[in-house]
Motif scaffolding. Structure first.
Motif, PDB file in Angstrom:
ATOM      1  N   GLY A 122       0.837  -1.202   0.000  1.00 29.56           N
ATOM      2  CA  GLY A 122       0.000   0.000   0.000  1.00 29.56           C
ATOM      3  C   GLY A 122       0.865   1.243   0.000  1.00 29.56           C
ATOM      4  N   ARG A 123       0.237   2.409  -0.154  1.00 25.64           N
ATOM      5  CA  ARG A 123       1.003   3.656  -0.215  1.00 25.64           C
ATOM      6  C   ARG A 123       1.812   3.906   1.051  1.00 25.64           C
ATOM      7  NH1 ARG A 123      -2.576   8.199  -3.468  1.00 25.64           N
ATOM      8  NH2 ARG A 123      -3.098   6.855  -5.238  1.00 25.64           N
ATOM      9  N   ASP A 124       1.306   3.416   2.185  1.00 26.03           N
ATOM     10  CA  ASP A 124       2.038   3.639   3.447  1.00 26.03           C
ATOM     11  C   ASP A 124       3.355   2.858   3.489  1.00 26.03           C
ATOM     12  OD1 ASP A 124       0.887   1.161   3.615  1.00 26.03           O
ATOM     13  OD2 ASP A 124      -0.153   1.493   5.526  1.00 26.03           O
ATOM     14  N   GLY A 125       3.572   1.991   2.507  1.00 24.95           N
ATOM     15  CA  GLY A 125       4.832   1.254   2.432  1.00 24.95           C
ATOM     16  C   GLY A 125       5.957   2.082   1.818  1.00 24.95           C
ATOM     17  N   ILE A 126       5.606   3.244   1.273  1.00 24.58           N
ATOM     18  CA  ILE A 126       6.623   4.115   0.673  1.00 24.58           C
ATOM     19  C   ILE A 126       6.988   5.206   1.675  1.00 24.58           C
ATOM     20  CG2 ILE A 126       7.107   5.744  -1.196  1.00 24.58           C
ATOM     21  CD1 ILE A 126       5.343   4.088  -2.995  1.00 24.58           C
ATOM     22  N   ALA A 127       8.271   5.404   1.894  1.00 25.47           N
ATOM     23  CA  ALA A 127       8.749   6.390   2.867  1.00 25.47           C
ATOM     24  C   ALA A 127       8.242   7.785   2.515  1.00 25.47           C
ATOM     25  CB  ALA A 127      10.272   6.388   2.905  1.00 25.47           C
ATOM     26  N   ALA A 128       7.853   8.518   3.561  1.00 24.67           N
ATOM     27  CA  ALA A 128       7.304   9.875   3.377  1.00 24.67           C
ATOM     28  C   ALA A 128       8.254  10.762   2.583  1.00 24.67           C
ATOM     29  CB  ALA A 128       6.991  10.496   4.739  1.00 24.67           C
ATOM     30  N   GLU A 129       9.575  10.614   2.851  1.00 26.52           N
ATOM     31  CA  GLU A 129      10.527  11.489   2.137  1.00 26.52           C
ATOM     32  C   GLU A 129      10.589  11.163   0.648  1.00 26.52           C
ATOM     33  OE1 GLU A 129      13.236   8.838   4.804  1.00 26.52           O
ATOM     34  OE2 GLU A 129      11.248   9.774   4.902  1.00 26.52           O
ATOM     35  N   THR A 130      10.349   9.883   0.306  1.00 24.48           N
ATOM     36  CA  THR A 130      10.320   9.496  -1.110  1.00 24.48           C
ATOM     37  C   THR A 130       9.137  10.165  -1.807  1.00 24.48           C
ATOM     38  OG1 THR A 130      11.270   7.361  -0.516  1.00 24.48           O
ATOM     39  CG2 THR A 130      10.287   7.513  -2.691  1.00 24.48           C
ATOM     40  N   VAL A 131       7.978  10.150  -1.120  1.00 25.74           N
ATOM     41  CA  VAL A 131       6.769  10.777  -1.681  1.00 25.74           C
ATOM     42  C   VAL A 131       6.991  12.287  -1.834  1.00 25.74           C
ATOM     43  CG1 VAL A 131       4.302  11.223  -1.320  1.00 25.74           C
ATOM     44  CG2 VAL A 131       5.270   8.995  -0.703  1.00 25.74           C
ATOM     45  N   GLU A 132       7.577  12.903  -0.814  1.00 25.05           N
ATOM     46  CA  GLU A 132       7.850  14.349  -0.865  1.00 25.05           C
ATOM     47  C   GLU A 132       8.788  14.681  -2.019  1.00 25.05           C
ATOM     48  OE1 GLU A 132       6.382  17.002   0.381  1.00 25.05           O
ATOM     49  OE2 GLU A 132       5.072  15.407   1.137  1.00 25.05           O
ATOM     50  N   ASN A 133       9.786  13.845  -2.206  1.00 27.19           N
ATOM     51  CA  ASN A 133      10.750  14.044  -3.277  1.00 27.19           C
ATOM     52  C   ASN A 133      10.062  13.970  -4.642  1.00 27.19           C
ATOM     53  OD1 ASN A 133      13.444  14.579  -3.938  1.00 27.19           O
ATOM     54  ND2 ASN A 133      13.769  12.434  -4.487  1.00 27.19           N
ATOM     55  N   GLU A 134       9.184  12.944  -4.809  1.00 26.42           N
ATOM     56  CA  GLU A 134       8.430  12.803  -6.061  1.00 26.42           C
ATOM     57  C   GLU A 134       7.544  14.027  -6.305  1.00 26.42           C
ATOM     58  OE1 GLU A 134       8.467  10.546  -8.579  1.00 26.42           O
ATOM     59  OE2 GLU A 134      10.166   9.610  -7.568  1.00 26.42           O
ATOM     60  N   ARG A 135       6.926  14.492  -5.209  1.00 28.75           N
ATOM     61  CA  ARG A 135       6.038  15.664  -5.313  1.00 28.75           C
ATOM     62  C   ARG A 135       6.843  16.889  -5.755  1.00 28.75           C
ATOM     63  NH1 ARG A 135       2.975  15.212  -0.890  1.00 28.75           N
ATOM     64  NH2 ARG A 135       0.974  14.842  -1.886  1.00 28.75           N
ATOM     65  N   ARG A 136       8.028  17.073  -5.174  1.00 28.52           N
ATOM     66  CA  ARG A 136       8.884  18.217  -5.508  1.00 28.52           C
ATOM     67  C   ARG A 136       9.308  18.156  -6.978  1.00 28.52           C
ATOM     68  NH1 ARG A 136      13.968  18.649  -5.995  1.00 28.52           N
ATOM     69  NH2 ARG A 136      14.481  16.638  -5.041  1.00 28.52           N
ATOM     70  N   ILE A 137       9.712  16.946  -7.430  1.00 29.27           N
ATOM     71  CA  ILE A 137      10.133  16.786  -8.833  1.00 29.27           C
ATOM     72  C   ILE A 137       8.964  17.098  -9.775  1.00 29.27           C
ATOM     73  CG2 ILE A 137      10.891  15.083 -10.569  1.00 29.27           C
ATOM     74  CD1 ILE A 137      12.486  13.736  -8.228  1.00 29.27           C
ATOM     75  N   ALA A 138       7.777  16.581  -9.419  1.00 32.56           N
ATOM     76  CA  ALA A 138       6.585  16.818 -10.252  1.00 32.56           C
ATOM     77  C   ALA A 138       6.289  18.312 -10.338  1.00 32.56           C
ATOM     78  CB  ALA A 138       5.384  16.073  -9.676  1.00 32.56           C
ATOM     79  N   MET A 139       6.406  19.010  -9.194  1.00 38.29           N
ATOM     80  CA  MET A 139       6.142  20.450  -9.158  1.00 38.29           C
ATOM     81  C   MET A 139       7.163  21.209 -10.008  1.00 38.29           C
ATOM     82  SD  MET A 139       4.352  23.034  -8.110  1.00 38.29           S
ATOM     83  CE  MET A 139       3.398  22.829  -6.595  1.00 38.29           C
ATOM     84  N   GLU A 140       8.450  20.900  -9.820  1.00 38.75           N
ATOM     85  CA  GLU A 140       9.509  21.584 -10.579  1.00 38.75           C
ATOM     86  C   GLU A 140       9.374  21.331 -12.078  1.00 38.75           C
ATOM     87  OE1 GLU A 140      13.246  20.424  -8.840  1.00 38.75           O
ATOM     88  OE2 GLU A 140      12.809  21.446  -6.942  1.00 38.75           O
ATOM     89  N   THR A 141       9.002  20.117 -12.437  1.00 47.33           N
ATOM     90  CA  THR A 141       8.833  19.767 -13.858  1.00 47.33           C
ATOM     91  C   THR A 141       7.674  20.564 -14.454  1.00 47.33           C
ATOM     92  OG1 THR A 141       9.551  17.526 -13.307  1.00 47.33           O
ATOM     93  CG2 THR A 141       8.604  17.836 -15.478  1.00 47.33           C
ATOM     94  N   ALA A 142       6.551  20.593 -13.724  1.00 45.06           N
ATOM     95  CA  ALA A 142       5.360  21.307 -14.218  1.00 45.06           C
ATOM     96  C   ALA A 142       5.649  22.801 -14.384  1.00 45.06           C
ATOM     97  CB  ALA A 142       4.185  21.087 -13.268  1.00 45.06           C
ATOM     98  N   VAL A 143       6.386  23.381 -13.423  1.00 43.42           N
ATOM     99  CA  VAL A 143       6.740  24.809 -13.491  1.00 43.42           C
ATOM    100  C   VAL A 143       7.653  25.039 -14.707  1.00 43.42           C
ATOM    101  CG1 VAL A 143       8.036  26.662 -12.356  1.00 43.42           C
ATOM    102  CG2 VAL A 143       6.421  25.286 -11.025  1.00 43.42           C
ATOM    103  N   ALA A 144       8.640  24.146 -14.865  1.00 43.22           N
ATOM    104  CA  ALA A 144       9.583  24.278 -15.987  1.00 43.22           C
ATOM    105  C   ALA A 144       8.866  24.153 -17.336  1.00 43.22           C
ATOM    106  CB  ALA A 144      10.673  23.217 -15.870  1.00 43.22           C
ATOM    107  N   GLU A 145       7.759  23.392 -17.345  1.00 43.20           N
ATOM    108  CA  GLU A 145       6.988  23.231 -18.591  1.00 43.20           C
ATOM    109  C   GLU A 145       6.064  24.420 -18.843  1.00 43.20           C
ATOM    110  OE1 GLU A 145       6.804  18.310 -18.381  1.00 43.20           O
ATOM    111  OE2 GLU A 145       5.074  19.502 -17.746  1.00 43.20           O
ATOM    112  N   GLY A 146       6.088  25.366 -17.895  1.00 41.18           N
ATOM    113  CA  GLY A 146       5.270  26.577 -18.047  1.00 41.18           C
ATOM    114  C   GLY A 146       3.785  26.357 -17.834  1.00 41.18           C
ATOM    115  N   LYS A 147       3.412  25.351 -17.043  1.00 40.14           N
ATOM    116  CA  LYS A 147       1.989  25.089 -16.770  1.00 40.14           C
ATOM    117  C   LYS A 147       1.419  26.235 -15.928  1.00 40.14           C
ATOM    118  CE  LYS A 147       1.644  20.671 -18.256  1.00 40.14           C
ATOM    119  NZ  LYS A 147       2.365  20.626 -19.524  1.00 40.14           N
TER     120      LYS A 147
END
Length: 283
Positions: free
Chosen positions: A202-227
């Protein structure tokens, strides 16, 4: 300390090396310890698990097989036995050894690899039995890992990636219900796990910092794409969901019906996933 005069000859060393397949230094050390008594030295070498090990010590064990068994439908045990070549992996002796290791894992109820390897098999530790069989087969053979999964219903699924080799992928999967429906869905999901290789239940099996890192990458990518800024939260959540779909079992699209998630399929059957283990030879 006075000089210790070795009471054995070069011929003794050679003879013992031929009998055991152990390295020169190991043989000399054993003979020193045994005061030149070849039988005692032989025993010391066996105890130290050095029998035939020199030639194989550094070799990589990336071939092998997976064996699994379910007891009373509620306890699953799985092992990976590794060797060096697929030639040995399909050897009858190797397959018989894997089944012996599996039986010991079942009968001893060992919870982890260390405990399993220490189990007494007719006066020898299982680890030594495996090392000695490896010496006979002429390859480094090890029990690489084991898993024990318990639940109301447990299914084991073994998959052959090549028709002339034993199973290379193995899965144990447990759900919290029983009966035919629970068994059927447990089996279907075990097959899915073999194919789709989730890393956590389940999702709780993934470390919180891993999820935060993915979220940060997704945000930076979306910003860089000019969304547009207003759309960012939704885009980020969408990408996180995609990340979860890759590694979380219950979020994955079900192999037999991609329109449903594994979680939804289990829910329809009235059960929840409680545990799983997946082994792939060498991975």
């Amino acid at each position: 300390m006075g000089l210790h005069v070795a009471n054995y000859t070069a011929a003794d060393i050679k003879a013992l090396r031929e009998r055991t397949g152990a390295g020169m230094m190991d043989v000399k050390k054993a003979l020193d310890e045994a005061d030149g008594n070849a039988e005692k030295a032989m025993e010391l070498i066996r105890i130290k698990g050095l029998k035939g090990a020199t030639k194989r010590e550094g070799r990589s064990t990336s071939e092998g097989l997976i064996a699994a068994k379910v007891i009373d439908g509620t306890v699953g045990v799985m092992i990976e036995l590794s060797c060096e070549t697929d030639f040995v992996a399909k050897n009858e002796k190797f397959i018989a050894l894997a089944n012996q290791v599996l039986e010991v894992a079942v009968s001893s109820a060992a919870a982890d690899l260390e405990t399993l390897l220490a189990v007494d098999v007719e006066g020898k530790a299982l680890a030594d039995v495996v090392t000695e069989e490896g010496a006979v087969l002429g390859e480094k053979v090890i029990v690489r890992r084991m898993s024990r999964v318990e639940g109301a219903t447990v299914d084991a699924y073994l998959h052959k990636t090549s028709k002339d080799l034993p199973a290379q992928v193995g899965v144990l999967f447990a759900v919290d219900g029983d009966g035919d429906g629970a068994f059927t869905v447990a089996h279907d999901v075990a097959v899915h796990i073999a194919a789709m290789s989730p890393s956590v239940l389940g999702r709780d099996g993934i470390a919180a910092e891993t999820v935060e890192n993915e979220r940060r990458i997704a945000m930076e990518t979306a910003v860089a794409e000019g969304k547009p800024e207003a759309a960012l939260p939704k885009i980020v959540e969408g990408r996180l969901t995609g990340f979860f779909k890759e590694s979380v079992l219950v979020d994955q699209a079900f192999a037999k019906d991609a329109k449903k998630s594994v979680g939804a399929v289990l829910e329809e059957a009235g059960v929840k996933a409680t545990a799983f283990a997946r082994f792939r030879v060498g991975a």
